[in-house]
Design an enzyme around this catalytic site. Structure first.
Site, PDB file in Angstrom:
ATOM      1  N   SER A  67       0.833  -1.194   0.000  1.00 19.30           N
ATOM      2  CA  SER A  67       0.000   0.000   0.000  1.00 19.30           C
ATOM      3  C   SER A  67       0.877   1.258   0.000  1.00 19.30           C
ATOM      4  O   SER A  67       1.702   1.420  -0.887  1.00 19.30           O
ATOM      5  CB  SER A  67      -0.972  -0.036   1.183  1.00 19.30           C
ATOM      6  OG  SER A  67      -2.013   0.892   1.023  1.00 19.30           O
ATOM      7  N   ASP A 211      -6.011  -3.936  -2.312  1.00 21.34           N
ATOM      8  CA  ASP A 211      -4.980  -3.612  -1.329  1.00 21.34           C
ATOM      9  C   ASP A 211      -4.370  -4.860  -0.692  1.00 21.34           C
ATOM     10  O   ASP A 211      -5.063  -5.714  -0.142  1.00 21.34           O
ATOM     11  CB  ASP A 211      -5.613  -2.734  -0.248  1.00 21.34           C
ATOM     12  CG  ASP A 211      -4.593  -2.179   0.729  1.00 21.34           C
ATOM     13  OD1 ASP A 211      -3.394  -2.389   0.528  1.00 21.34           O
ATOM     14  OD2 ASP A 211      -5.004  -1.525   1.691  1.00 21.34           O
TER      15      ASP A 211
END
Length: 756
Positions: A67, A211
């Site tokens: 991320s 993610d």
């Protein structure tokens, strides 16, 4: 001269300690890995650690991240220094990058008025409206990645970076972790940060990725597998929330989603040799408005851990000597585009896309020029996402093929919004837009504001012509119903209802996406009916034609809360072919012969002029200067054509906004207005503003005696929130002549004719 064997003994004695140390340490310098966790905005704290590592002279050999850790880590891996990444982060406009609001400057003039007005857009695919997999596509973020990763556009194996790199995403279908270490770096990093329900998922190699923090937020095991013998881990993850902090359904869902990852993170932490946990629990993943504070915490943590990095670096350098310096890749100023490849188009034609890009094969361009070209094509609003990959041509230095990655907007899209205004009350705004339904390069839309004060618009625009002569034909049908108070000396004295129906068509010539010239004809039917008795009032209707010329200039960067740019409108017109059917009442008695009070309905000239200039003063402070003038150059009538002055927003027909008095509290056939608005962004979404305006009215002769005070002054204080469903503003207004304090509330984008 010494015998050769004596020299050999001396050399052997000198290098024996070195060989012993090599044997004790595995005969080579130990590899150092760096792992950066995910955490959204909190991940900016990692930058302070990178800066401290660089200052200590410690060599990092491998990098992994998830991320935000993938973004920071990838920049470090390709050769950016910790200090340069810090400067990038400080100069980022996070509100632009992490939103669906591309700069309004990129859009063609025919699209500016509609862009960004709707809270929800639902594309139709396979006969059904589809809810997007995330809220944000973030076009500007894709382009920023294009800029930042340009130095390694030709490298498709992440192990070939200055520091080998891997990042983690999650397979949305299986829930498995996906390790990304080759291919397109932009797509890999964008996949790793695609927070479900926030960012749209990324399709890569047949998988839909989101993610990586859902399954492996702190990928230490991956940097170990790359060969790292010493691992430094930097984490901004706050772990699971305590029971007392879980107060909303969203927090409950997020807590459940991260159960598995929280347990895995404990195992990953155990694999580090040096673990750094940043004190950022008071921030959230979305705290980009507090980026300066988070960066400061990271720099403090870097200073705190610098002695360890320095000691480790000095120890290794004493044994193995100083490491080779990591140099930033050589970046060419321009890249020659051999071919433009666009193999993902389904709806629009390749010639139209090429024309909108404005790039020519065989020519050389800078990164900025390529970005501007992409924005130009994106500004047609045919795309939900558009960015490019440069693929180097083997054997030709500085030559590449530009591969366009496009996700087109569906030909049919439903749009929804809500709006509340002190004058128009609450309304649900619905819109159905069709692309190329009535011809190529066209947009046809039907929209309505469903409320007590109903509004309806049907519009068709067709773009044609050539790049040198960019013509468009625009036609519109518009209906408006509005109830509003009537005023006597700024005090409400009655209630009236206005109905208007209009058909407008124009031919428009637009240059450089900022200015347009138009020639048009406008037909309108307007009526007014008093709903309460008043001393003087009008009842009836009128039909007329209006021929006009229009010049419009718009360089604002945003539709709402612009931070820079200028808007100008200049529109001279002739109103003619009037067909009135109206009665003028005095004390309840009709005056059947309106000629007796000096009223007639001949042709007359009208002029409208507006200018608005937004000037950034400081980082969060903006000054908006506005001027407006309007006049009906005819002294024989006021019915239906006078300008209605008052209110913070122009909601209804012929309305001119004026802070300080209520909507339509004053009517005039001529006005000159000047206004200044100072706005301060308290945070990225919350702002406050002060407005001061002056207006001089009724300087053209009128058939009915004008108000005694022709010079008006007004003030307003506004507290607002730039919410996901549009602006929410609470204003207190004070009029210098009325001497009343009034409140004004506006939520969302209005459904009206006028821009300002």
């Amino acid at each position: 001269m010494k015998p050769w064997w004596i020299s050999g003994i001396i050399l052997l004695l000198l290098f024996t300690p070195y060989y012993n140390l090599q044997a004790q340490t595995g005969k080579q310098r130990p590899k150092i890995g760096l792992t950066l966790s995910g955490g959204g905005a909190k991940g900016l704290a990692h930058i302070g650690i990178l800066k401290a590592i660089d200052s200590a002279g410690l060599q990092i050999d491998y990098v992994t991240g998830t991320s935000m850790g993938a973004i920071v880590g990838s920049l470090y891996a390709i050769g950016y220094s910790g200090d340069s990444i810090l400067q990038i982060a400080r100069n980022m406009d996070w509100n632009v990058l992490l939103s669906n609001r591309s700069s309004l400057q990129a859009f063609i003039m025919e699209e500016k008025n509609e862009y960004g007005r709707y809270a929800l857009e639902l594309p139709m695919e396979n006969g059904r409206f589809r809810i997007p997999s995330g809220v944000l596509e973030a076009e500007e973020l894709w382009l920023k990645f294009n800029e930042l990763y340009n130095p390694v556009y030709g490298v498709k194996d992440f192990n070939q970076f200055k520091r080998p790199f891997k990042c983690i995403a999650t397979d949305l279908e299986t829930g498995d972790a996906v390790v990304l270490d080759r291919g397109d770096l932009i797509s890999a990093v964008r996949s790793s940060m695609a927070i479900p329900s926030v960012f749209t998922a990324v399709e890569l190699d047949g998988k839909k990725l989101v993610d990586g923090g859902l399954i492996r937020n702190f990928p230490v095991s991956d940097v170990r597998n790359m060969g790292a013998e010493i691992v430094i881990g930097s984490s901004v993850s706050s772990g699971l929330l305590s029971a007392e902090k879980i107060t909303s359904p969203v927090q409950i869902l997020m807590q459940i989603a991260f159960f598995k990852e929280a347990n895995l993170s404990k195992q990953e932490v155990a694999l580090t040799d040096y673990y750094i946990e940043h004190p950022v629990s008071n921030f959230t993943a979305g705290s980009f408005n507090s980026s300066d504070s988070i960066l400061a915490i990271g720099l403090q943590m870097g200073d705190l851990h610098y002695p360890y990095f320095k000691k480790l670096a000095d120890s290794l350098n004493a044994i193995y000597g100083p490491p080779a310096k990591v140099e930033f890749p050589l970046v060419r100023e321009k890249v020659t585009i051999r071919h433009i490849i666009n193999d993902s188009l389904r709806y629009i034609t390749k010639p139209f896309l090429r024309r909108m890009l404005g790039l020519k094969e065989g020519s050389a361009y800078t990164v900025k020029e390529m970005e501007d070209a992409i924005r130009q094509a994106y500004g047609t609003r045919y795309f939900n996402r558009l960015y490019y990959q440069l693929e180097p041509v083997e054997g030709e230095e500085g030559v590449a093929d530009m591969h366009l990655i496009a996700e087109e907007n569906a030909p049919v899209t439903a749009k929804l919004a809500v709006h509340f205004n002190t004058l128009s009350d609450m309304s649900l705004i619905v819109n159905l837009s069709f692309r190329d339904y009535l011809g190529k390069q066209s947009r046809t839309s039907i929209g309505a504001a469903i409320s007590e004060n109903f509004r309806f618009r049907a519009e068709h625009s067709q773009v044609f012509g050539t790049p040198k002569v960019p013509l468009a034909w625009i036609s519109e049908y518009y209906f408006e119903r509005q109830e509003f108070p009537t005023y006597n000396n700024y005090k409400a004295s009655g209630l009236g209802r206005e109905l208007s129906t209009s058909i407008d068509t124009r031919l428009q010539l637009a240059y450089k996406r900022r200015q347009s010239y138009a020639l048009g004809i406008h037909w309108e039917r307007a009526s007014f009916k008093p709903l309460t008795e008043a001393l003087q009032t009008v009842e009836g209707r009128i039909r007329y034609l209006q021929g006009y010329l229009r010049y419009e200039y718009n360089s604002h960067d945003r539709l709402f809360l612009p931070r820079r740019g200028t808007y100008t409108l200049f529109e001279p017109s002739i109103i003619f072919a009037q067909q009135p059917n109206a009665i003028f009442y005095v004390a309840g008695e009709p005056i059947l012969n309106i000629d007796s009070i000096g009223l007639s309905f001949g042709s007359f000239a009208r002029l409208r002029f507006q200018i608005q200039k937004v000037i950034p003063i400081r980082k969060r402070s903006y000054l908006t200067l506005q001027g407006e003038a309007a006049g009906n150059f005819n002294a024989s009538q006021f019915l239906f054509h006078d300008f209605l002055v008052g209110g913070m927003k122009p909601i209804m027909r012929n309305q001119v906004s004026f802070a300080g008095i209520q909507d339509a509290a004053l009517t005039t056939n001529s006005l000159i207005k000047g206004a200044a608005n100072w706005r301060y962004q308290i945070t990225g979404a919350v702002y406050t503003a002060l407005t001061f305006n002056l207006m001089y009215t009724s300087f053209l002769k009128q058939p009915i005696e004008a108000q005694s005070n022709r010079l008006l002054s007004g003030y307003a204080f506004t507290l607002g929130i730039d919410s996901p469903i549009g602006p929410l503003e609470f204003s207190l207004m004070y009029g210098g002549q009325s001497r009343f304090i009034r409140n004004y509330v506006n939520l969302g984008f209005r459904f009206s004719r006028q821009m300002f």
